[in-house]
Design a protein around this motif. Structure first.
Motif, PDB file in Angstrom:
ATOM      1  N   TRP A  52       0.789  -1.225   0.000  1.00 51.62           N
ATOM      2  CA  TRP A  52       0.000   0.000   0.000  1.00 51.62           C
ATOM      3  C   TRP A  52       0.821   1.274   0.000  1.00 51.62           C
ATOM      4  N   ARG A  53       2.103   1.202   0.170  1.00 51.92           N
ATOM      5  CA  ARG A  53       2.931   2.404   0.118  1.00 51.92           C
ATOM      6  C   ARG A  53       3.780   2.434  -1.161  1.00 51.92           C
ATOM      7  N   ARG A  55       4.956   2.895  -5.070  1.00 52.84           N
ATOM      8  CA  ARG A  55       4.817   3.881  -6.130  1.00 52.84           C
ATOM      9  C   ARG A  55       5.292   3.256  -7.444  1.00 52.84           C
TER      10      ARG A  55
END
Length: 158
Positions: A52-53, A55
């Motif tokens: 979820w973090r 990029r």
């Protein structure tokens, strides 16, 4: 198309991805190259693999360090194309893609990718209900099922 190929269906998917990359006419690499040369907006939408973090660069690095970087490298997103991170099968489900497409004044999608039985299967009707034209080039998608047929177990597992 950024995939680590470290999942249950990976061994069934790899031959189809390899074939889609190798096709001479309308294969993934050819289609991507022609779109970029014609300045057609390309948008990459990719799973976040539950991170979820993550990029764009992290997802790309993870895929390139996976089991089949040779299947990722030819489709490496360029630095100019938007990148949408998705968590489920559809490229529209809880992503900013519809907003982005409206901003770019896009009314027709050419949908490519993997897996036709999951991500493409859910994304195409989601585009249609948003009044977008949808084309899915047969030579620019990969499948898990035999001969690209959607099997009875292709849907979500509850």
């Amino acid at each position: 198309m950024l995939n680590t190929y470290q999942h249950l269906d990976a061994d069934r998917l790899v031959p189809s991805v390899t074939e889609a990359l190798d096709r001479a006419l309308l294969g993934l690499v050819d289609l991507l190259g022609r779109a970029r040369a014609a300045s057609v907006p390309g948008i990459d939408a990719n799973d976040n693999f539950g991170r979820w973090r993550s990029r764009h660069g992290e997802i790309l690095d993870m895929a390139l360090s996976g089991r089949h970087p040779e299947l990722v490298e030819p489709l490496r997103p360029d630095d100019d194309s938007p990148f949408v991170v998705k968590a489920r099968h559809s490229i529209f489900y809880e992503t900013p893609l519809a907003y982005l497409l409206r901003g770019l004044d896009v009314d027709e999608l050419v949908l490519t990718g993997q897996v036709i039985e999951q991500c493409v299967l859910y994304s195409a009707p989601d585009a249609h209900i948003r009044h977008l034209g949808v084309t899915v080039p047969r030579d620019a998608v990969a499948h898990i099922g035999e001969n690209g047929r959607v099997s009875a177990d292709a849907g979500p597992r509850l």
